[in-house]
Write a protein that holds these residues in place. Structure first.
Motif, short mmCIF file in Angstrom:
data_model
loop_
_atom_site.label_atom_id
_atom_site.label_comp_id
_atom_site.label_asym_id
_atom_site.label_seq_id
_atom_site.Cartn_x
_atom_site.Cartn_y
_atom_site.Cartn_z
N UNK A 147 0.83 -1.19 0.00
CA UNK A 147 0.00 0.00 0.00
C UNK A 147 0.87 1.26 0.00
N UNK A 148 0.44 2.28 -0.72
CA UNK A 148 0.97 3.62 -0.54
C UNK A 148 0.21 4.23 0.64
N UNK A 149 0.90 4.60 1.69
CA UNK A 149 0.27 5.03 2.94
C UNK A 149 0.51 6.53 3.13
N UNK A 150 -0.58 7.27 3.32
CA UNK A 150 -0.52 8.72 3.49
C UNK A 150 -1.05 9.06 4.87
N UNK A 151 -0.24 9.76 5.67
CA UNK A 151 -0.57 10.00 7.08
C UNK A 151 -0.42 11.49 7.38
N UNK A 152 -1.50 12.25 7.25
CA UNK A 152 -1.41 13.69 7.56
C UNK A 152 -1.75 14.00 9.01
N UNK A 153 -1.29 15.14 9.48
CA UNK A 153 -1.87 15.78 10.65
C UNK A 153 -3.09 16.56 10.16
N UNK A 154 -4.24 16.35 10.78
CA UNK A 154 -5.44 17.11 10.41
C UNK A 154 -5.20 18.61 10.61
N UNK A 155 -5.95 19.42 9.90
CA UNK A 155 -5.77 20.87 10.04
C UNK A 155 -5.88 21.29 11.51
N UNK A 156 -4.91 22.09 11.93
CA UNK A 156 -4.90 22.58 13.30
C UNK A 156 -4.24 21.66 14.30
N UNK B 233 -10.24 6.32 9.54
CA UNK B 233 -10.27 7.39 10.53
C UNK B 233 -10.51 6.83 11.92
N UNK B 234 -9.82 7.41 12.89
CA UNK B 234 -10.00 7.02 14.29
C UNK B 234 -10.45 8.23 15.10
N UNK B 235 -11.41 8.01 16.03
CA UNK B 235 -11.82 9.07 16.95
C UNK B 235 -12.27 10.28 16.13
N UNK B 236 -11.74 11.48 16.36
CA UNK B 236 -12.17 12.65 15.59
C UNK B 236 -11.87 12.49 14.11
N UNK B 237 -10.80 11.79 13.80
CA UNK B 237 -10.50 11.53 12.39
C UNK B 237 -11.56 10.69 11.71
N UNK B 238 -12.31 9.90 12.48
CA UNK B 238 -13.41 9.14 11.89
C UNK B 238 -14.49 10.05 11.34
N UNK B 239 -14.74 11.16 12.03
CA UNK B 239 -15.76 12.09 11.54
C UNK B 239 -15.32 12.76 10.25
N UNK B 240 -14.01 13.01 10.13
CA UNK B 240 -13.49 13.56 8.88
C UNK B 240 -13.63 12.53 7.76
N UNK B 241 -13.26 11.29 8.06
CA UNK B 241 -13.37 10.23 7.06
C UNK B 241 -14.82 10.00 6.65
N UNK B 242 -15.72 10.01 7.61
CA UNK B 242 -17.15 9.85 7.32
C UNK B 242 -17.63 10.96 6.39
N UNK B 243 -17.27 12.20 6.69
CA UNK B 243 -17.74 13.32 5.86
C UNK B 243 -17.15 13.25 4.47
N UNK B 244 -15.88 12.87 4.36
CA UNK B 244 -15.25 12.76 3.05
C UNK B 244 -15.91 11.67 2.22
#
Length: 286
Positions: free
Chosen positions: A53-62, A103-114
């Motif tokens: 896999x090509x794995x991309x791991x960002x810090x969310x904005x802020x 997405x995990x925890x708050x990142x799950x909400x970002x993943x869900x919205x995307x």
């Protein structure tokens, strides 16, 4: 951490995202929760890269070393729709038009919205330790309000910044050995930044306002996730205890749902990386 991964700061419009990326093959994005940074995935990302896999791991904005716009009265700069737009722009700048998403925890909400807003860009999505925000709010009990009081404390103006800023280490705790020393140091750097703390709190303020409204609009319009969804939750956390089987809840929000618990505490990427990577790969390899 992340040996062999490139590290970049990518302009995505309103923000610059600090991102690690490496490996070869179909792309997958890993989104962290509060108050972590992308470093929380340091034990999972190499396992995925090793399996093609090509794995991309960002810090969310802020969060972490990513930037964020100044807070707005409606908190829209911290909305999950804005954060999802960042991730979509990031992936396009890295040359990926379609990808898998975790997405995990708050990142799950970002993943869900995307995945909800841009199903054409998401092949499959995995959401860890979450149910939709409005489902939480529909199920408020004394137990939920006690265990998850931080949702409502963080939504208050100014006071949380002062409380956390007085002693960030005491507020957030953490074990360097359990987290990994570099991961712990990176998170510690983040929580000692007043700008990062404000941005992380704005995430929660957006959650109870603009994000809640977006989910209510989804529900009123009977919108559902069109992409296959894997729901995973930590067996030694309290999601299932408070709300019952998460799959039952998610079946009202997605057309194709599966999932199970993992023997772990809340920070599953740090505590059970092999089990998590295995579950993700089994889902993504189909």
């Amino acid at each position: 951490m992340f040996e062999g991964f490139a590290v970049d700061d990518v302009d995505v419009g309103e923000a610059r995202l600090h991102v690690r990326h490496g490996g070869e093959g179909p792309p997958v994005v890993l989104l962290h929760g509060h108050p972590r940074t992308g470093a929380t995935w340091h034990r999972v990302a190499p396992l995925l890269a090793e399996r093609g896999r090509t794995v991309v791991v960002p810090d969310l904005r802020g969060y972490g070393r990513s930037t964020a716009p100044a807070p707005r009265p409606d908190h829209a700069q911290a909305s999950k729709r804005a954060m999802a737009g960042d991730v979509l722009a990031l992936m396009r700048r890295l040359g990926h038009d379609r990808f898998e998403l975790v997405g995990h925890d708050r990142g799950s909400y970002v993943a869900f919205r995307l995945a909800m807003d841009h199903p054409e860009a998401v092949r499959r999505v995995a959401l860890l330790d979450c149910i939709p925000i409005v489902e939480h709010l529909d199920r408020i009990t004394p137990e939920f309000a006690t265990e998850w009081y931080h949702w409502f404390f963080f939504a208050q103006p100014d006071t949380p910044e002062r409380v956390i800023g007085a002693d960030p280490d005491a507020w957030y705790g953490g074990d360097p050995e359990a987290m990994g020393a570099e991961n712990f140091a990176e998170r510690r750097e983040a929580i000692h930044s007043p700008e990062v703390v404000r941005a992380m709190l704005e995430d929660y303020r957006a959650g109870l306002t603009v994000d809640r409204a977006d989910e209510e609009a989804d529900r009123a319009a009977a919108r559902r996730l069109a992409v296959p969804l894997l729901v995973l939750w930590s067996q030694r956390d309290d999601l299932e205890q408070l709300f019952g089987d998460p799959l039952v809840i998610w079946r009202d929000w997605a057309c194709d749902v599966e999932g199970h618990a993992i023997d772990s505490g809340h920070h599953v990427a740090e505590e059970a990386p092999a089990a998590l990577a295995g579950a993700l790969l089994e889902f993504f390899d189909r």
